[in-house]
Design a protein around this motif. Sequence first.
Motif, mmCIF file in Angstrom:
data_model
loop_
_atom_site.group_PDB
_atom_site.id
_atom_site.type_symbol
_atom_site.label_atom_id
_atom_site.label_comp_id
_atom_site.label_asym_id
_atom_site.label_seq_id
_atom_site.Cartn_x
_atom_site.Cartn_y
_atom_site.Cartn_z
ATOM 1 N N THR A 240 0.813 -1.124 0.214
ATOM 2 C CA THR A 240 0.183 -0.125 0.177
ATOM 3 C C THR A 240 0.744 1.483 -0.151
ATOM 4 N N THR A 241 1.993 1.200 0.500
ATOM 5 C CA THR A 241 2.905 2.337 0.625
ATOM 6 C C THR A 241 4.348 2.089 0.112
ATOM 7 N N ALA A 242 4.908 2.663 -1.066
ATOM 8 C CA ALA A 242 6.088 2.486 -1.684
ATOM 9 C C ALA A 242 6.797 3.801 -1.774
ATOM 10 N N TYR A 243 7.986 3.786 -1.144
ATOM 11 C CA TYR A 243 8.841 4.812 -1.136
ATOM 12 C C TYR A 243 10.397 4.526 -2.089
ATOM 13 N N ILE A 244 10.686 4.710 -3.241
ATOM 14 C CA ILE A 244 11.907 4.295 -3.982
ATOM 15 C C ILE A 244 12.760 5.434 -4.166
ATOM 16 N N SER A 264 7.144 -3.991 -12.560
ATOM 17 C CA SER A 264 6.424 -4.349 -11.257
ATOM 18 C C SER A 264 5.367 -3.536 -11.093
ATOM 19 N N PHE A 265 5.295 -2.252 -11.503
ATOM 20 C CA PHE A 265 4.111 -1.344 -11.193
ATOM 21 C C PHE A 265 2.650 -1.942 -11.688
ATOM 22 N N GLY A 266 2.938 -2.751 -12.508
ATOM 23 C CA GLY A 266 1.689 -3.418 -13.072
ATOM 24 C C GLY A 266 0.919 -4.400 -11.926
ATOM 25 N N GLY A 267 1.945 -4.690 -10.907
ATOM 26 C CA GLY A 267 1.234 -5.565 -10.108
ATOM 27 C C GLY A 267 1.011 -4.741 -8.581
ATOM 28 N N LEU A 268 1.131 -3.365 -8.641
ATOM 29 C CA LEU A 268 0.767 -2.642 -7.362
ATOM 30 C C LEU A 268 -0.915 -2.344 -7.431
ATOM 31 N N LEU A 269 -1.746 -3.148 -7.218
ATOM 32 C CA LEU A 269 -3.158 -2.966 -7.564
ATOM 33 C C LEU A 269 -3.512 -2.443 -6.269
ATOM 34 N N GLN A 270 -3.005 -2.684 -5.077
ATOM 35 C CA GLN A 270 -3.348 -1.834 -3.901
ATOM 36 C C GLN A 270 -2.792 -0.771 -3.332
ATOM 37 N N ILE A 271 -1.803 -0.293 -4.127
ATOM 38 C CA ILE A 271 -0.989 0.883 -3.617
ATOM 39 C C ILE A 271 -1.840 2.164 -3.620
ATOM 40 N N GLN A 272 -1.610 2.847 -2.279
ATOM 41 C CA GLN A 272 -2.326 3.828 -1.806
ATOM 42 C C GLN A 272 -1.433 5.233 -1.966
ATOM 43 N N ARG A 273 -0.049 5.016 -1.744
ATOM 44 C CA ARG A 273 0.941 5.960 -1.451
ATOM 45 C C ARG A 273 1.981 5.533 -2.165
#
Length: 325
Positions: A240-244, A264-273
């Motif tokens: 849900t949260t990613a800081y790269i 990999s961004f294609g699999g971040l379906l739950q990402i909120q931030r």
Amino acid sequence: MACSQPEKRIAIAATDHDIITILPGEIKEKILTKLPIKEAVRTSILSTKWRYTWASIPEIFLKDDDLVSYLSTLDGAGASSRFTKIVDLLLFIHNGPIVKFNLSTKHHCPEAFDRWILKLSRNGITTLLFSLNLPYGTKYIISSNFFLCNALQHVDLSMCAIKLPHGFEGFKLLRDLKLDQCTITAADTEKLVTSSPQLATLMLMNLKFEHNLRIYAMGLECLVIGGEILDLQMNTPQLTTAYISLTNTMPSPARVGCHDLCRSFGGLLQIQRISLFGVCIQRLVDGPPVELPKAFHYLKLMHLNVDFANQKECAFFVFATTGCN
């Protein structure tokens, strides 16, 4: 008005003893954990009932500042020797489980660190923080006994060198892992993560990986990565949260697009931030075009470090932001 018998007993107890002394042992221990260790130990002179109370507190915080009066008049070697003797004595006298151990020091005492970790591995440690402020290039080679701490749930290490032992089966209860300015290979990082099935928060700060890094963690919710990374592949469906944040100090031949990261961004379906800093966008647009999710349905916050003079980065920015609900 006459007092009842229970009220009389309470009144007598309050006059014969101070209120804190008659508290249950676990409450007194909780109070002592809020004090600097030096002050907690000093309570042993209050009375015979306080003499060994500090010796059973389950949480120990050791900082140079807490021991400054003992160490300030000594030179570097003398201060380190005195520091280790004080901590050795504290741990020797301690007679209960230690569930949380927080060490913050500039003293590099690897043999002493090894002894302390051995002690902790036998005392049910669940939270271990080694905040080392060592000279540049100096690392503490983490003891093999660290990997015997099977009850660990929270780990925070800085300026350590980590090498997984042969046959390491993982930390089955680990939920939070933070490595800052540590030395560890990409392969060992991957194994450490995948063998920790309860991992929810992963922070890898100021690290350098000579190979691509793969983060496979089915239950991971928060990911923070900063440093020199060739490429990053993520299989984190619950993230849900990613800081790269990627730096641009790689050798020129290595400065290619982040193909795995982009996919990999294609699999971040739950990402909120999500936050992308450093040269993330630059490295992303240098890779092959990929299909991002049609919409990030749960996205609430996005931080992007974009060079608006770069046409590719502008196009990525437009594409990414228009895909957000």
